[in-house]
Design an enzyme around this catalytic site. Structure first.
Site, PDB file in Angstrom:
ATOM      1  N   ASN A 115       0.840  -1.215   0.000  1.00  0.00           N
ATOM      2  CA  ASN A 115       0.000   0.000   0.000  1.00  0.00           C
ATOM      3  C   ASN A 115       0.870   1.259   0.000  1.00  0.00           C
ATOM      4  O   ASN A 115       0.403   2.319  -0.409  1.00  0.00           O
ATOM      5  CB  ASN A 115      -0.944  -0.023   1.202  1.00  0.00           C
ATOM      6  CG  ASN A 115      -0.225   0.151   2.518  1.00  0.00           C
ATOM      7  OD1 ASN A 115      -0.053   1.267   3.015  1.00  0.00           O
ATOM      8  ND2 ASN A 115       0.228  -0.949   3.112  1.00  0.00           N
ATOM      9  N   TYR A 139      10.869   3.162   0.553  1.00  0.00           N
ATOM     10  CA  TYR A 139      10.359   1.787   0.554  1.00  0.00           C
ATOM     11  C   TYR A 139       9.202   1.660  -0.439  1.00  0.00           C
ATOM     12  O   TYR A 139       9.205   0.773  -1.308  1.00  0.00           O
ATOM     13  CB  TYR A 139       9.920   1.419   1.976  1.00  0.00           C
ATOM     14  CG  TYR A 139       9.021   0.219   2.068  1.00  0.00           C
ATOM     15  CD1 TYR A 139       9.511  -1.076   1.871  1.00  0.00           C
ATOM     16  CD2 TYR A 139       7.666   0.363   2.366  1.00  0.00           C
ATOM     17  CE1 TYR A 139       8.671  -2.174   1.956  1.00  0.00           C
ATOM     18  CE2 TYR A 139       6.827  -0.727   2.466  1.00  0.00           C
ATOM     19  CZ  TYR A 139       7.331  -1.988   2.251  1.00  0.00           C
ATOM     20  OH  TYR A 139       6.502  -3.084   2.333  1.00  0.00           O
ATOM     21  N   LYS A 143       8.664  -0.414  -4.154  1.00  0.00           N
ATOM     22  CA  LYS A 143       7.530  -1.285  -4.527  1.00  0.00           C
ATOM     23  C   LYS A 143       6.911  -0.809  -5.837  1.00  0.00           C
ATOM     24  O   LYS A 143       6.545  -1.620  -6.690  1.00  0.00           O
ATOM     25  CB  LYS A 143       6.484  -1.299  -3.409  1.00  0.00           C
ATOM     26  CG  LYS A 143       6.992  -1.878  -2.094  1.00  0.00           C
ATOM     27  CD  LYS A 143       7.400  -3.331  -2.243  1.00  0.00           C
ATOM     28  CE  LYS A 143       7.737  -3.967  -0.902  1.00  0.00           C
ATOM     29  NZ  LYS A 143       8.167  -5.369  -1.037  1.00  0.00           N
TER      30      LYS A 143
END
Ligand SMILES: NC(=O)c1ccc[n+]([C@@H]2O[C@H](COP(=O)([O-])OP(=O)(O)OC[C@H]3O[C@@H](n4cnc5c(N)ncnc54)[C@H](O)[C@@H]3O)[C@@H](O)[C@H]2O)c1
Length: 274
Positions: A115, A139, A143
């Site tokens: 998410n 981070y 993704k």
């Protein structure tokens, strides 16, 4: 009875919180597993599993690791917000090594995205799988990069991939935000099973959340892989409504606490998506 993949399945991040759940569930299905992590595997190995300690930063070792595998469940890497140079090798170089191995083996990649790849969307927005990528840190950016790499490898090399934008996968939800983002371990395990066994996935995105009434997320490719969540955070609503932080930025964005790590912006921006 569940079907069994005809080639072994590689699971990276096997020693981590989600990897250990998956290693047990998939071994119980009778699947043949190659488990890998940079940390030792803390549990007893099932008869159809073997473990290899590999650093995702080592491309040659990842190529060897994936030999003969038909699918790669990629759960390894840095799983929290960290400075860029700590994310670079495990996550950004790491996903490249995974895709090169998948191309070589003609394997499918099931990627533990997050998410946090879309963490700067407002909580009031209901997002579909084709929403703008809006990472809330390095981070989340790794993704988003991993998802884009999946698209590139599908269009350029025909490597299929399923990108699971995992919300919050843990034993139980423990704050109000997780009433929206919670993914039970059981729903995650079934999702990975479906993503591995699906006839055809192309390159797609699935919201990794249980059947939560307060979900931030809408349409995705779940019909393509035949997955429906069976659990829900709703049963925890009575105890978790009001379990919020005092920070208006944390409470405003879908990414929650990650959005304020190392934040230096002083004002709270206007909504950019209406
Ligand atoms: N748990 C969640 O709620 C959640 C939410 C969103 C995304 N995810 C993603 O799911 C995956 C698993 O999450 P988790 O909660 O189990 O995290 P975790 O930190 O418990 O597990 C990650 C594993 O990756 C391994 N790892 C780290 N660097 C490595 C390297 N260089 N080479 C090989 N292995 C390395 C670690 O040793 C660890 O065992 C992660 O990719 C994470 O980003 C998890």
């Amino acid at each position: 009875m569940s079907r069994i993949p005809y080639r072994p399945v590689l699971l990276t991040g096997a020693s981590g919180a989600l990897g250990r759940q998956l290693a047990r569930y998939l071994a119980d299905l009778g699947w043949s597993l190659v488990l890998s992590d940079i940390a030792p595997f803390p549990d007893r190995l099932s008869p159809n599993s073997r473990f290899e300690r590999v650093d995702l930063a080592d491309g040659k070792a990842v190529l060897r690791l994936a030999e003969g595998c038909g699918a790669i469940l990629h759960f390894g890497g840095v799983s929290v917000e960290r400075p860029f140079d700590e994310i670079l090798m495990p996550n950004i170089a790491g996903i490249h090594h995974i895709y090169e191995a998948a191309r070589h083996e003609k394997a499918r990649v099931i990627f533990a995205s997050s998410n946090h790849a879309v963490g700067f969307h407002e909580r009031s927005a209901k997002l579909d799988d084709d929403c703008q990528l809006l990472p809330d840190g390095y981070y989340g950016l790794s993704k988003a990069y991993g998802e884009m790499m999946g698209r590139m490898y599908w269009y350029k090399h025909g490597v299929e991939n399923v990108n699971i934008r995992i919300g919050s996968s843990l034993e139980e939800p423990n704050n109000e935000r997780m009433l929206s983002t919670y993914l039970s371990f059981a729903d995650l395990c079934r999702l990975c099973e479906c993503a591995t066994l699906a006839e055809r996935t192309e390159s797609c995105v699935i919201w990794g959340a249980s059947d939560n009434r307060r979900s931030f997320w809408g349409h995705d490719a779940r019909a393509r892989i035949g997955w429906q969540p069976q659990d829900s955070a709703d049963d925890f609503a009575a105890q978790l409504v009001g379990a919020v932080s005092r920070d208006p930025v944390v409470e405003r964005y879908q990414g929650g606490a990650f959005t304020v790590i190392d934040r230096t912006r002083e004002d709270v921006p206007r909504p950019i998506f209406g």
